[in-house]
Design a protein around this motif. Structure first.
Motif, PDB file in Angstrom:
ATOM      1  N   HIS A   2       0.928  -0.992   0.061  1.00 54.96           N
ATOM      2  CA  HIS A   2      -0.025  -0.347   0.033  1.00 54.96           C
ATOM      3  C   HIS A   2       0.720   1.301   0.046  1.00 54.96           C
ATOM      4  O   HIS A   2       0.467   2.334  -0.579  1.00 54.96           O
ATOM      5  CB  HIS A   2      -0.944  -0.038   1.095  1.00 54.96           C
ATOM      6  CG  HIS A   2      -1.881   1.300   1.401  1.00 54.96           C
ATOM      7  ND1 HIS A   2      -2.411   1.643   2.427  1.00 54.96           N
ATOM      8  CD2 HIS A   2      -2.468   2.025   0.304  1.00 54.96           C
ATOM      9  CE1 HIS A   2      -3.189   2.620   2.163  1.00 54.96           C
ATOM     10  NE2 HIS A   2      -3.146   2.699   0.994  1.00 54.96           N
TER      11      HIS A   2
ATOM     12  N   ILE B 169      -6.770   6.091  -4.132  1.00 54.19           N
ATOM     13  CA  ILE B 169      -6.123   4.663  -4.349  1.00 54.19           C
ATOM     14  C   ILE B 169      -6.300   3.849  -3.045  1.00 54.19           C
ATOM     15  O   ILE B 169      -6.443   2.637  -3.213  1.00 54.19           O
ATOM     16  CB  ILE B 169      -4.650   5.023  -4.481  1.00 54.19           C
ATOM     17  CG1 ILE B 169      -4.139   5.712  -5.819  1.00 54.19           C
ATOM     18  CG2 ILE B 169      -3.764   3.636  -4.378  1.00 54.19           C
ATOM     19  CD1 ILE B 169      -2.979   6.046  -5.956  1.00 54.19           C
TER      20      ILE B 169
ATOM     21  N   ASP C 209      -9.961   2.123  -2.975  1.00 55.92           N
ATOM     22  CA  ASP C 209      -9.737   1.044  -4.071  1.00 55.92           C
ATOM     23  C   ASP C 209      -8.950  -0.071  -3.476  1.00 55.92           C
ATOM     24  O   ASP C 209      -9.430  -1.324  -3.596  1.00 55.92           O
ATOM     25  CB  ASP C 209      -9.321   1.508  -5.194  1.00 55.92           C
ATOM     26  CG  ASP C 209     -10.322   2.329  -5.927  1.00 55.92           C
ATOM     27  OD1 ASP C 209     -11.325   2.539  -5.553  1.00 55.92           O
ATOM     28  OD2 ASP C 209      -9.673   2.989  -6.947  1.00 55.92           O
ATOM     29  N   TYR C 210      -7.673   0.044  -2.992  1.00 55.51           N
ATOM     30  CA  TYR C 210      -6.916  -1.023  -2.459  1.00 55.51           C
ATOM     31  C   TYR C 210      -7.576  -1.755  -1.211  1.00 55.51           C
ATOM     32  O   TYR C 210      -7.555  -2.936  -1.268  1.00 55.51           O
ATOM     33  CB  TYR C 210      -5.621  -0.466  -1.986  1.00 55.51           C
ATOM     34  CG  TYR C 210      -4.597  -1.379  -1.714  1.00 55.51           C
ATOM     35  CD1 TYR C 210      -3.692  -2.068  -2.703  1.00 55.51           C
ATOM     36  CD2 TYR C 210      -4.150  -1.501  -0.289  1.00 55.51           C
ATOM     37  CE1 TYR C 210      -2.873  -3.025  -2.269  1.00 55.51           C
ATOM     38  CE2 TYR C 210      -3.211  -2.412   0.211  1.00 55.51           C
ATOM     39  CZ  TYR C 210      -2.570  -3.275  -1.046  1.00 55.51           C
ATOM     40  OH  TYR C 210      -1.463  -4.201  -0.492  1.00 55.51           O
TER      41      TYR C 210
ATOM     42  N   ASP D 159     -10.750  -2.015  -0.430  1.00 52.61           N
ATOM     43  CA  ASP D 159     -11.824  -2.795  -0.974  1.00 52.61           C
ATOM     44  C   ASP D 159     -11.373  -3.842  -1.555  1.00 52.61           C
ATOM     45  O   ASP D 159     -12.102  -5.059  -1.294  1.00 52.61           O
ATOM     46  CB  ASP D 159     -12.757  -1.969  -2.009  1.00 52.61           C
ATOM     47  CG  ASP D 159     -13.530  -0.728  -1.395  1.00 52.61           C
ATOM     48  OD1 ASP D 159     -13.724  -0.746  -0.142  1.00 52.61           O
ATOM     49  OD2 ASP D 159     -13.690   0.216  -2.045  1.00 52.61           O
ATOM     50  N   MET D 160     -10.116  -3.941  -2.429  1.00 50.60           N
ATOM     51  CA  MET D 160      -9.654  -5.311  -2.697  1.00 50.60           C
ATOM     52  C   MET D 160      -9.104  -6.187  -1.987  1.00 50.60           C
ATOM     53  O   MET D 160      -9.481  -7.269  -1.838  1.00 50.60           O
ATOM     54  CB  MET D 160      -8.578  -4.930  -3.768  1.00 50.60           C
ATOM     55  CG  MET D 160      -7.990  -5.893  -4.325  1.00 50.60           C
ATOM     56  SD  MET D 160      -6.536  -5.498  -5.795  1.00 50.60           S
ATOM     57  CE  MET D 160      -5.390  -4.826  -4.556  1.00 50.60           C
TER      58      MET D 160
ATOM     59  N   ARG E 280     -12.157  -7.424  -7.732  1.00 52.07           N
ATOM     60  CA  ARG E 280     -11.593  -5.971  -7.396  1.00 52.07           C
ATOM     61  C   ARG E 280     -10.241  -6.012  -7.936  1.00 52.07           C
ATOM     62  O   ARG E 280      -9.985  -4.902  -8.339  1.00 52.07           O
ATOM     63  CB  ARG E 280     -11.852  -5.933  -6.109  1.00 52.07           C
ATOM     64  CG  ARG E 280     -13.717  -5.792  -5.495  1.00 52.07           C
ATOM     65  CD  ARG E 280     -13.790  -5.589  -4.125  1.00 52.07           C
ATOM     66  NE  ARG E 280     -15.108  -5.591  -4.100  1.00 52.07           N
ATOM     67  CZ  ARG E 280     -15.659  -5.311  -2.730  1.00 52.07           C
ATOM     68  NH1 ARG E 280     -15.070  -5.199  -1.630  1.00 52.07           N
ATOM     69  NH2 ARG E 280     -17.047  -5.367  -2.452  1.00 52.07           N
ATOM     70  N   ARG E 281      -9.525  -6.954  -7.720  1.00 50.15           N
ATOM     71  CA  ARG E 281      -8.044  -6.880  -8.289  1.00 50.15           C
ATOM     72  C   ARG E 281      -8.002  -6.354  -9.809  1.00 50.15           C
ATOM     73  O   ARG E 281      -7.502  -5.569  -9.984  1.00 50.15           O
ATOM     74  CB  ARG E 281      -7.396  -8.003  -8.057  1.00 50.15           C
ATOM     75  CG  ARG E 281      -5.797  -7.874  -8.225  1.00 50.15           C
ATOM     76  CD  ARG E 281      -5.322  -9.278  -8.775  1.00 50.15           C
ATOM     77  NE  ARG E 281      -5.682  -9.682 -10.024  1.00 50.15           N
ATOM     78  CZ  ARG E 281      -5.196  -9.329 -11.310  1.00 50.15           C
ATOM     79  NH1 ARG E 281      -4.292  -8.367 -11.355  1.00 50.15           N
ATOM     80  NH2 ARG E 281      -5.839  -9.612 -12.410  1.00 50.15           N
TER      81      ARG E 281
ATOM     82  N   PHE F  75      -9.290  -2.856 -10.146  1.00 46.53           N
ATOM     83  CA  PHE F  75      -8.208  -1.815  -9.882  1.00 46.53           C
ATOM     84  C   PHE F  75      -7.319  -1.648 -10.825  1.00 46.53           C
ATOM     85  O   PHE F  75      -6.886  -0.591 -11.183  1.00 46.53           O
ATOM     86  CB  PHE F  75      -7.710  -2.379  -8.424  1.00 46.53           C
ATOM     87  CG  PHE F  75      -6.590  -1.470  -7.776  1.00 46.53           C
ATOM     88  CD1 PHE F  75      -6.800  -0.510  -6.857  1.00 46.53           C
ATOM     89  CD2 PHE F  75      -5.213  -1.493  -8.434  1.00 46.53           C
ATOM     90  CE1 PHE F  75      -5.999   0.123  -6.360  1.00 46.53           C
ATOM     91  CE2 PHE F  75      -4.209  -0.785  -7.878  1.00 46.53           C
ATOM     92  CZ  PHE F  75      -4.691   0.143  -6.803  1.00 46.53           C
TER      93      PHE F  75
ATOM     94  N   LYS G   9      -8.614   0.201 -13.976  1.00 48.23           N
ATOM     95  CA  LYS G   9      -8.821   1.568 -13.625  1.00 48.23           C
ATOM     96  C   LYS G   9      -7.397   2.291 -13.597  1.00 48.23           C
ATOM     97  O   LYS G   9      -7.531   3.432 -14.203  1.00 48.23           O
ATOM     98  CB  LYS G   9      -9.654   1.923 -12.294  1.00 48.23           C
ATOM     99  CG  LYS G   9      -9.690   3.262 -11.858  1.00 48.23           C
ATOM    100  CD  LYS G   9     -10.404   3.345 -10.518  1.00 48.23           C
ATOM    101  CE  LYS G   9     -10.353   4.558  -9.991  1.00 48.23           C
ATOM    102  NZ  LYS G   9     -11.370   4.697  -8.899  1.00 48.23           N
ATOM    103  N   TRP G  10      -6.650   1.901 -12.884  1.00 46.86           N
ATOM    104  CA  TRP G  10      -5.327   2.562 -12.706  1.00 46.86           C
ATOM    105  C   TRP G  10      -4.560   2.620 -13.761  1.00 46.86           C
ATOM    106  O   TRP G  10      -3.361   3.291 -13.716  1.00 46.86           O
ATOM    107  CB  TRP G  10      -4.689   2.099 -11.329  1.00 46.86           C
ATOM    108  CG  TRP G  10      -5.785   2.877 -10.157  1.00 46.86           C
ATOM    109  CD1 TRP G  10      -6.417   1.993  -9.415  1.00 46.86           C
ATOM    110  CD2 TRP G  10      -5.704   3.960  -9.755  1.00 46.86           C
ATOM    111  NE1 TRP G  10      -7.178   2.746  -8.390  1.00 46.86           N
ATOM    112  CE2 TRP G  10      -6.498   4.290  -8.709  1.00 46.86           C
ATOM    113  CE3 TRP G  10      -4.944   5.271 -10.055  1.00 46.86           C
ATOM    114  CZ2 TRP G  10      -6.935   5.078  -8.129  1.00 46.86           C
ATOM    115  CZ3 TRP G  10      -5.362   6.317  -9.368  1.00 46.86           C
ATOM    116  CH2 TRP G  10      -6.419   6.392  -8.414  1.00 46.86           C
TER     117      TRP G  10
ATOM    118  N   ALA H 245      -0.516   0.878 -11.369  1.00 55.51           N
ATOM    119  CA  ALA H 245      -1.094  -0.306 -11.823  1.00 55.51           C
ATOM    120  C   ALA H 245       0.266  -1.459 -11.940  1.00 55.51           C
ATOM    121  O   ALA H 245       0.057  -2.549 -11.482  1.00 55.51           O
ATOM    122  CB  ALA H 245      -1.812  -0.486 -12.977  1.00 55.51           C
TER     123      ALA H 245
END
Length: 417
Positions: free
Chosen positions: A277, A292, A295-296, A298-299, A311-312, A315, A318-319, A327
């Motif tokens: 992270h 970020i 989203d992180y 949530d994953m 969710r990975r 992620f 999106k990034w 990403a």
């Protein structure tokens, strides 16, 4: 206007407490300490001589009674410091006769030769040192307890007594320890090396037993956290009989990953999600950090393995468009960031991060804060170990220990985005 006398009374009470340390109970106990110690030593000697002081065998006494095995010859003065303070005691002397007819000086089992402090006093000094008080401040901190000053050289000598225990701990066998998980990480300490303050790395290995209890396995002072340094620590663990664990939790340091790959190429490895992270945030401007992070989290903290996988993928898609460096940083960790999903969900909390060992680092740093620079590299490693050995820091079982016997799933998470 009324006058508030409560504050004045509190100030007066505080002044009395700080200005007058006389305590009738404490002084009474300390005054009787000498008599108690001398009586204990006299009784010990009487038992060794098989007769009390001034005792003589009476005519007609049972001949089966134990014969005199020695004679008394006066006393010698000794100074003893304990939690009761410093006191001078008269230690009885005697010569004991052995079976070979030769005599030897009697030695007390309670008061060792050349002993100047009780074990409780040494433990109190060492405890104050481990709690973060440096050698100079112990003199003031324990002055009232011992009813006299404690020199910093005394603190140093007490601390050096732990050297034997430290050496034995480093050489102990790990063959009988049912270690199923390893947590590896390093921290930095400032020590005096060649009369200059130098930063060194302390490499720490924490093990998790089959019953879930965490235990410190090894701590080595090294010049850095490279592959050779970590390999030296791992080889030492194997040499002492460590069984191959089922899982290793690491922070993602390149040197550590290479050392693990060389020793255990098929080992299941979990990259710390907290460290990753921080890496993600380092690759993005500050205005994107909150997004970020959301989203992180949530994953990583999704409830099921399927949700983590979904969710990975979201992620990364999106990034890749919004900030490709983020990403790419996530993809760099590969499947090792999601190894926890192969284990029962009850264990996810304890597997995802290396927080268990990070807490030890924090406690160690907090206690050496007052010392700035430690005397040497070995002292730094010994201090880290002693915090646990003395009970200053305690470790509980890992979360989800009830399911440690369950085997992990061999299938890894789908990393195709």
């Amino acid at each position: 206007m009324t006058k508030d006398t409560r504050k004045e009374a509190a100030v007066a009470a505080e002044a009395l407490l700080l200005d007058d340390w006389f305590d009738a109970i404490e002084d009474g106990v300390r005054a009787r300490a000498r008599g108690f110690i001398e009586t204990m030593l006299e009784e010990e000697l009487s038992e060794a001589l098989s007769r009390p002081r001034y005792g003589r065998r009476k005519p007609g006494e049972d001949e089966a009674a134990p014969s005199v095995v020695g004679v008394r010859h006066g006393h010698r003065e000794r100074t003893l410091t304990g939690t009761f303070g410093k006191t001078r005691i008269a230690v009885p002397r005697a010569r004991l006769t052995g079976e070979d007819g030769k005599t030897r000086e009697w030695r007390s089992g309670s008061l060792r030769a050349y002993q100047r402090r009780t074990r409780a006093a040494d433990a109190l000094i060492a405890g104050a040192y481990l709690a973060g008080t440096n050698t100079r401040r112990v003199r003031r901190a324990l002055n009232a307890v011992f009813a006299g000053p404690v020199g910093k050289d005394v603190v140093s000598r007490v601390w050096r007594k732990t050297k034997g225990d430290w050496d034995a701990w480093n050489a102990r066998s790990l063959a009988e320890e049912p270690i199923v998980r390893l947590i590896l990480d390093g921290t930095v300490a400032r020590v005096r090396l060649d009369r200059r303050a130098t930063s060194i790395s302390l490499l720490v290995a924490l093990g998790v037993r089959a019953d879930g209890q965490k235990m410190l396995l090894a701590i080595k002072s090294m010049g850095g956290e490279g592959e050779a340094a970590w390999r030296a620590l791992l080889d030492d663990l194997v040499r002492r009989g460590l069984r191959t664990p089922e899982l290793v939790v690491i922070d993602g340091a390149p040197g550590l990953e290479k050392a693990l790959a060389a020793l255990w190429p098929d080992m299941a490895v979990q990259r710390c999600t907290v460290h990753k992270h921080r890496n993600l945030l380092a690759h993005a401007p500050e205005r994107l950090h909150e997004e970020i992070s959301n989203d992180y989290r949530d994953m990583i903290y999704a409830a099921t393995r399927g949700e983590v996988e979904t969710r990975r993928k979201a992620f990364i898609r999106k990034w890749r468009l919004k900030c490709r460096a983020v990403a790419d940083s996530l993809e760099e960790a590969g499947d090792r960031l999601f190894t926890f999903t192969r284990f029962p969900p009850s264990q996810w909390k304890s597997i995802r991060t290396s927080n268990a060992i990070e807490r030890l680092h924090e406690e160690f740093k907090r206690r050496i804060k007052t010392q700035t620079v430690l005397p040497c590299a070995e002292t730094a490693a010994m201090l880290f170990w002693a915090l646990l050995a003395s009970g200053q820091i305690t470790m509980r079982k890992v979360d989800g220990w009830q399911t440690l016997a369950e085997k992990p799933d061999d299938q890894i998470i789908d990393l195709a985005a």
